[in-house]
Each structure stands twice: as C-alpha cells, then as structure tokens.
Design an enzyme around this catalytic site. Sequence first.
Site, PDB file in Angstrom:
ATOM      1  N   ASN A 168     -68.265  16.721  16.863  1.00  0.00           N
ATOM      2  CA  ASN A 168     -66.878  16.909  16.447  1.00  0.00           C
ATOM      3  C   ASN A 168     -66.299  18.145  17.102  1.00  0.00           C
ATOM      4  OD1 ASN A 168     -64.740  15.937  14.446  1.00  0.00           O
ATOM      5  ND2 ASN A 168     -64.801  18.144  14.060  1.00  0.00           N
ATOM      6  N   TYR A 172     -60.375  25.660  14.377  1.00  0.00           N
ATOM      7  CA  TYR A 172     -60.366  26.464  13.154  1.00  0.00           C
ATOM      8  C   TYR A 172     -60.369  27.932  13.565  1.00  0.00           C
ATOM      9  CZ  TYR A 172     -63.070  22.133  12.412  1.00  0.00           C
ATOM     10  OH  TYR A 172     -63.551  20.852  12.464  1.00  0.00           O
ATOM     11  N   ARG A 173     -59.415  28.689  13.061  1.00  0.00           N
ATOM     12  CA  ARG A 173     -59.322  30.101  13.451  1.00  0.00           C
ATOM     13  C   ARG A 173     -60.600  30.872  13.109  1.00  0.00           C
ATOM     14  NH1 ARG A 173     -55.857  31.312   8.266  1.00  0.00           N
ATOM     15  NH2 ARG A 173     -57.414  32.391   7.013  1.00  0.00           N
ATOM     16  N   TRP A 186     -63.191  26.664   8.644  1.00  0.00           N
ATOM     17  CA  TRP A 186     -62.990  25.215   8.577  1.00  0.00           C
ATOM     18  C   TRP A 186     -62.634  24.854   7.139  1.00  0.00           C
ATOM     19  CZ3 TRP A 186     -68.170  24.815  11.466  1.00  0.00           C
ATOM     20  CH2 TRP A 186     -69.214  25.267  10.698  1.00  0.00           C
ATOM     21  N   GLU A 232     -63.520  13.574  19.422  1.00  0.00           N
ATOM     22  CA  GLU A 232     -62.338  14.162  20.062  1.00  0.00           C
ATOM     23  C   GLU A 232     -62.467  14.190  21.587  1.00  0.00           C
ATOM     24  OE1 GLU A 232     -63.723  15.324  17.287  1.00  0.00           O
ATOM     25  OE2 GLU A 232     -62.085  15.400  15.830  1.00  0.00           O
ATOM     26  N   ASP A 281     -49.804  32.888   8.879  1.00  0.00           N
ATOM     27  CA  ASP A 281     -50.120  31.499   9.215  1.00  0.00           C
ATOM     28  C   ASP A 281     -48.900  30.664   9.588  1.00  0.00           C
ATOM     29  OD1 ASP A 281     -51.896  29.266   9.438  1.00  0.00           O
ATOM     30  OD2 ASP A 281     -53.165  30.256   7.954  1.00  0.00           O
TER      31      ASP A 281
END
Length: 481
Positions: A168, A172-173, A186, A232, A281
């Site tokens: 996968n 995610y930061r 995540w 992906e 954000d």
Amino acid sequence: MAFRDLREFISFLESRGQLKRIKTEVDPILEVTEITDRISKQHGPALLFENPKGSNIPILMNAFGSYERMSWALDVNKLDEVPKRLAELLPDGEPDTFWQKISALFKLKNIADYKPKEVKIAPCQEVVLTDNFSLDDLPVLKCWPQDGGKFITLPLVITKDADSGRQNLGMYRMQVFDSKTTGMHWHAHHDGAHNYRKYQKKGEPIEVAVALGGDPATIYSATAPLPPNIEELFFAGLIRRQAVEVVKAKTVDLMVPANAEIILEGYVDPEETRWEGPFGDHTGYYSLADYYPVFHVNCITMREKPIYPATIVGKPPMEDCYMGKATERIFLPVLKAALPEIKDLNLPLEGVFHNCAIVSIKKSYPAHAYKVMSALWGLGQMMFTKMIIVVDEHVDVQNMSEVLWKVFNNVDPGRDIMVVKGPLDALDHSSNMAKFGSKMGIDATRKWPEEGHTREWPDDIEMDVDTKLLVDKKWKEYGLG
Ligand SMILES: Cc1cc2nc3c(=O)[nH]c(=O)nc-3n(C[C@H](O)[C@H](O)[C@H](O)COP(=O)(O)O)c2cc1C
Ligand SMILES: [Mn+2]
C-alpha cells in the site's frame, strides 16, 4: 508521454512558464510557507527553492497547485480525461463499473504491462546511508507558527499487508521527532493503519519505506481513496499508461519507486506512540495533537543531488485542493456505478473534501434523495462526509450560487433535513468525540405530493423562447451595447 520522475515534471513546468526558481536563501521554518501561501492564493506557479537555509537540498513546492498542473501531472489536459482513459483500458469501454472490472482484470495479460516493473539499479539508490545520516539534513518545513515541530508533508508511505503481501502507498504526514525518528500519522481508517494493526496483533514491528518524489502520477496515487485491494503503484501505472519502475529497498522487504528522489527505510514498533502535532491542517485549523505511532529510520537512500518535494496545507485554496478535485473527477464514475441516478458531484473546496458533497440526481421516486445520502455515507471514504446536499438533475452543482439558491428556497428545514450518526474524519474538530459525530443530509430537490407536499410546487421562472428570440433579433436596436 508519461513523466519519468519529478525532474522531468519540473522541466516540463519550467518550459511552460509554470515554475519559478528562488535563488535567495529561504528558511524552511515558516518562511517557505508564507511565500508559498501567497503564491497559492494568487493561483501562481510551482516554486523551486534552490537555497534553503540549513540544507543543500532544493525544495519543490506547489507543483500540483492548479487545475492545469494537476492535469499535466496525470498526463492529460483536463481532469475528466483520466476516468475516460481508464475506461478505455477495459473491454467494452464503459466507464460505469470500472472498479469491479479493474479488480477482475488484475490478473489479465492486457493490463499486466501497467503493473509495477522491477529494476535492479535505481536512481533513488545512488547514495545509500545506513549509519551516518540525520533527518536534519533534509530541508523539512515547519509550516505554521503553532505546529508541534517540523513535518514531512508529501511522503509516500509504503507498507505491506501481512496476509496478502499486497503493498500500500498512502500519504500520511510525518513529524520529525529527532535525527532518526518521526511520527506516523496514518488515520485509523486508512490502509496504512490497517496494515499496521495486523502486525500489532502479532506483536511484531511493521517494515515501512517512505518515498519522497517520484513521477507525479505516483505521488497523486498515494492520496487517491482506492479500495484496499487495488495497489496504488498499479493504479499509477494505469493512469500514466506506463508501468512504475520499482526497486527492492536496501534494508526492508518492500519495493520502492525507483525514480523517487529520497527513500527512508525503517520500521514502526507495535506498541510505541508519541505525542504528535498540532499541525496547521487542510481544514484551515490546527488539527489537535494526539498519540501516534513512531517511525524509526534505519537507512536513507537517495539520488546524488536529490530534490525534496513538499506541500503546505491551510485555509483553502491550497495545493491539496487540486489533488482533491482530481479525485472528485476520477472517482465520479465509481459513484455512478453504485448510484446511476447521480448526474454530477461537487466537493466544494471550503468543505475540504470530507465535509460537504453536493450531488445532482435524476429523482425517480419519493424520498429518493435520502436513499442517495444513505448510500453515499456507505461508500468508501465518502463515509466521512458531514453534509450532503441533494439537488435535481438540471441543477449545475459546480455553480454554488445556483446550489445555494435551491437550498435557501426549496428547503423546509423541519421536513427536508436528516441528521444521522456516523464516523468522522480524524481531522474533524467540531464533534464532541474524535472520529464520531453527526451528519446532515439536505434534500433540496423539488418536493412531490407523495412526499407530503400537497400544495402546488411552482416552476422556475424562465422567459419563453419566442420572446428570447425576438429580443436577440432586436438587441442592436435597443442601443444597449
Ligand atoms: C497533502 C495530504 C496530506 C495528507 N495527510 C494525511 C495524514 O496525515 N494522515 C492520513 O491518514 N491521511 C492523510 N491524507 C489523506 C490520505 O493520503 C488519503 O486518504 C489516502 O487515500 C489514504 O490512502 P490509504 O487508504 O491507502 O491509506 C493526506 C492527503 C493529502 C493530499
Ligand atoms: Mn490504499
């Protein structure tokens, strides 16, 4: 022709006058954000900061920050062309049910060409550092004043499903805690966290690789809300119509994009968590700090002269808005497959994708709007949608003035609003509880007698065609310009 890597995309943007090089020294702490935010709000170009303070690695910002650049990233001129292109790969050319078909076609030869292709020698491994490295050598941004620290903001996080071995890729930061560890943000609902929980149950660490850079379709695909059974990297190959080249990572059993700029390799421990955030954000607010898992970096591989790609999020519109709009267009045929009555969809930028969806439908039976709302709340990441507005098929959902006119005038709140409970995005700050709250469906369609509206429903005001033609013909005579 698909872009091979970030450099090819940068050259292309430059040739189109869509990239500015900044040669003066700029601080990754706040200064890069302020410049990029101003350029973003002016719908300006991509930015290459060639001289970031404290690092000799240039920073690429805002590469996807317009409809045009986002389309080019996916190798098309308009985002609508992507689903059409994907549909062309399928036997009968119908966009309708393309997810089921893509899943089924996974094993077929004709699309095997687009599966990730292994290479033995890769640009992303020109330099291999297993000991003598520090994350502080990367020009990682502190984006906003109240941020808890520096954050890697455009990472492609690679993990593996313990049972199927499927890889996968998710964005995610990652907050840099020190020279060798970061946070791993995540969200519980995302595939990365799902893979993590399987290892956690076994009490084992999960191997993780993080790619920075790569070809632009691969970067986008890490943000796409794909079902877990679709890799992906394969999806990126389908979009760009050329397989993504991958190479075996040096210290973990994962395949990483060969043409990335930088790869971080390491693991996330099953138990360890650390206080992560706050972070300015994409909601336009600071997402609240919380405990998140910790990523231990054991090895960094990179090109000899890497480029560090990053993004900032904040009050919309920002770069991620265009990524979200790409998703809206690419996934509309998927929603239509489940709900053929849907005509069009708008996820307005102010709703930051999970807070508001406006859908137009061909209404065929009483309470049809409620069926559509309920179905959408049950479909993949649409489950987070806090408000759904349903309008009739002829309403242009992309025209907010028209939508609001319908909502303000067609809605009897006591009758036309449905409030339900459900999961919320991890970033939502409005609910009393994290990840759990209420949702509102607004039925702004024309009401029928079968829905209890026994009074007459008036028509929209429209001039008749003959008068329009007459006025067209005589327009010059009126002397009105
Ligand atoms: C710029 C940007 C930052 C993001 N940051 C996060 C994040 O910190 N945590 C997270 O879970 N999702 C984040 N997302 C959303 C996920 O990348 C997205 O939902 C993706 O579909 C998740 O993939 P997955 O289901 O394979 O895990 C971000 C998206 C973008 C565009
Ligand atoms: Mn996924």
